[in-house]
Design an enzyme around this catalytic site. Structure first.
Site: not given
Ligand code: AMP
Length: 418
Positions: A34, A220, A376, A399
Site C-alpha cells: 500500500r 464468513k 487484502g 471493501g
Molecule cells: P476474510 O477476511 O473473510 O476475507 O477471510 C480470510 C480468512 O479466511 C483468511 O485469514 C483465511 O485463513 C480464512 N479461511 C479461509 N478458509 C478457511 C477455512 N476453511 N477455515 C477457517 N478459516 C479459513
C-alpha cells in the site's frame, strides 16, 4: 482536475493515502504494497516542486494508541521517497499546523494517525454499553458537529486535495470525502492509484466480456452476503470457497466435522443457491477438502469429500478435485474477479488451493481475460505466490473494491467528481 494537469510548483497538497499496512509485533512492516502504491503520486507532487501533507489511518484505534502510531512507518517512508519526511505527533495540534505552514517545495510531512480522533470516522466513541438511544443520538450529533472543525482544519493545511486512498473510498470520512468540499473543482483530484483503480473497476462493471467469473473466498458468509447477492446479478459463474464452503455443505445436509460454519446462516446459504438457480448463475462449490485434525500448519491431513468430513477433523483448504473444477471454470472465463483465499493460506500446508486458483487466473489472463484481484488476503496470496504480474490488475481496495463492483457510488470518488 487531474493530477497530470495540475502544476504543484509552490503548492501544498493534502494527500490522503492508505498506509494501513500490516505490522508485526515489533512494528516491522510485513507488506508495504500500500505504501509503494502511493509513491507515484507523492513523487510527482514533490518533483513538480510542491510539498505534501500526508494523511492516513492505521488500524482501528479507539483513541491514541501507541500500537497504531504512524511513526512506526516513518523510516520506511523516508527510504521509499528518498527524503527525510517530517512527522506531526498529532494531526490536529499546533505542531501540525506550524510544520505544514513551514513546508518548503520538495518537502513532506506525515500526520499522525487520523483515526486517533473520532472525528475522522465521525462515529462516537466511549459510549457506555447501556447508553440510551437518546444518549447515543446526542453523542452522534456531537461528533458530527466537531467533525466539521476537524475537517476544516485538515483542509487548512493545504492548497489542494489529492485522494489516493482507494482502500477507504467507500467511507464518507473526514479526510477521504468530507474534506473535498473545502476545495473547488480545480483544486481536488485523484492520485494515480485512485485513477487506476477507478479505471479497473469500470472495466469490470461496464466493459464485461463474458463469461464473467467471480471467486469469493474467505471465512464468513455473513460478511459477504450483500456482495454475493449483488454478484448474482452480474456474473455467469460464482465460485464460493474458503471457510464459507462449510455453511453451504452443512445446509445441504453434509457432514463437516469441526469446520468453520455459521449455523444461523444455513437457510441463507440455501436461499443463495436457489437464487443462483433462478438467475441462471453457475454457483460452484468445492466437492472435496483438505482436512486437518487441528487448526495448525503441522496438523495431520487427508483429503475427503467435502460433505463427509469425519468427526474431529476440519476443512482448511480445497482438495485436488475442487482445484480442477475451479480451474476449468476460471480458464474458460473472459472477465475474472478474485476476492478471498480458498483456505487458510497463512499456513503453508494449506496454500495449494489458493495457489491453483491464482495460477488458473494467470493462465486465463494470458489467453486474453481481464482479471481483477482485490481484498487484502487475495492480494497477499498473489504476492506470496509471485503471481501479481500475471494478472491484469491487483487492487489495493478490499471493501471499497467490492462496493464499487456492486455498483455503489463511493463517497471518496463522488467527492472529487462533484
Ligand atoms: P476474510 O477476511 O473473510 O476475507 O477471510 C480470510 C480468512 O479466511 C483468511 O485469514 C483465511 O485463513 C480464512 N479461511 C479461509 N478458509 C478457511 C477455512 N476453511 N477455515 C477457517 N478459516 C479459513
Amino acid at each position: 482536475m487531474t493530477i497530470d494537469q495540475f502544476n504543484f510548483a509552490g503548492k501544498k497538497a493534502f494527500v490522503r493515502v492508505d498506509f494501513n499496512v500490516p505490522l508485526d509485533e515489533n512494528f516491522n512492516i510485513t507488506d508495504d504494497t500500500r505504501m509503494r502504491a502511493a509513491l507515484p503520486t507523492l513523487k510527482k507532487i514533490l518533483a513538480d516542486g510542491g510539498s505534501v501533507i500526508i494523511g492516513s489511518h492505521l488500524g482501528r484505534p479507539k483513541g491514541v494508541t501507541e500500537k497504531y502510531s504512524l511513526k512506526h512507518i516513518l523510516k520506511h517512508l523516508d527510504e521509499l521517497l528518498g527524503i527525510e519526511v517530517q512527522f506531526a505527533n498529532d494531526c490536529m495540534g499546533e505542531e501540525a499546523a506550524a510544520k505544514a505552514a513551514a513546508l518548503q517545495p520538495g518537502e513532506a510531512l506525515l500526520l499522525e494517525n487520523l483515526r486517533f480522533y473520532a472525528e475522522e470516522e465521525g462515529k462516537p466513541r466511549g459510549l457506555a454499553d447501556d447508553a440510551t438511544d437518546e444518549e447515543k443520538a446526542a453523542a452522534k450529533k456531537a461528533v458530527k458537529e466537531s467533525q466539521k472543525e476537524f475537517t476544516k482544519k485538515l483542509a487548512s493545511y493545504a492548497d489542494c486535495y489529492v485522494n489516493d486512498a482507494f482502500g477507504t473510498a467507500h467511507r464518507a470520512h473526514a479526510s477521504t470525502a468530507l474534506i473535498a468540499k473545502y476545495f473547488d473543482k480545480d483544486h481536488k483530484m485523484f492520485g494515480y492509484l485512485m485513477e487506476k483503480e477507478v479505471k479497473a473497476v469500470d472495466k469490470v462493471l461496464n466493459d464485461i466480456h463474458r463469461p464473467f467469473t467471480a471467486i469469493m473466498g474467505g471465512s464468513k458468509v455473513s460478511s459477504k452476503i450483500e456482495i454475493i447477492e449483488n454478484l448474482l446479478n452480474k456474473v455467469d459463474n460464482l465460485i464460493i470457497t474458503g471457510g464459507m464452503t462449510y455453511t453451504f455443505t452443512k445446509a445441504q445436509g453434509g457432514k463437516i466435522g469441526l469446520s468453520i460454519c455459521e449455523d444461523d446462516k444455513l437457510d441463507l446459504a440455501l436461499e443463495l443457491m436457489q437464487k443462483a438457480k433462478e438467475k441462471g448463475v453457475n454457483l460452484v462449490l468445492a466437492t472435496d477438502a483438505k482436512i486437518a485434525d487441528s487448526f495448525s500448519n503441522d496438523a495431520n491431513t487427508q483429503f475427503c469429500k467435502v460433505n463427509e468430513i469425519p468427526d474431529g477433523w476440519e476443512g482448511l483448504d480445497i482438495g485436488p478435485e475442487s482445484e480442477k473444477l475451479f480451474a476449468d471454470v476460471i480458464k474458460g472465463s473472459k472477465t475474472i474477479l478474485w476476492n478471498g483465499p480458498t483456505g487458510v493460506f497463512e499456513f503453508e500446508n494449506f496454500t495449494h488451493g489458493s495457489r491453483s486458483v491464482g495460477e488458473a487466473i494467470v493462465e486465463a489472463t494470458k489467453n486474453g481475460a481481464f482479471s481483477l484481484v482485490g481484498g487484502g488476503d487475495s492480494v497477499a496470496c498473489v504476492n506470496k505466490f509471485g503471481l501479481a504480474s500475471g494478472v491484469s490488475y491487483v487492487s489495493t481496495g478490499g471493501g471499497a473494491l467490492l462496493e464499487a463492483i456492486e455498483g455503489k457510488v463511493l463517497p471518496g470518488i463522488a467527492a472529487i467528481n462533484e
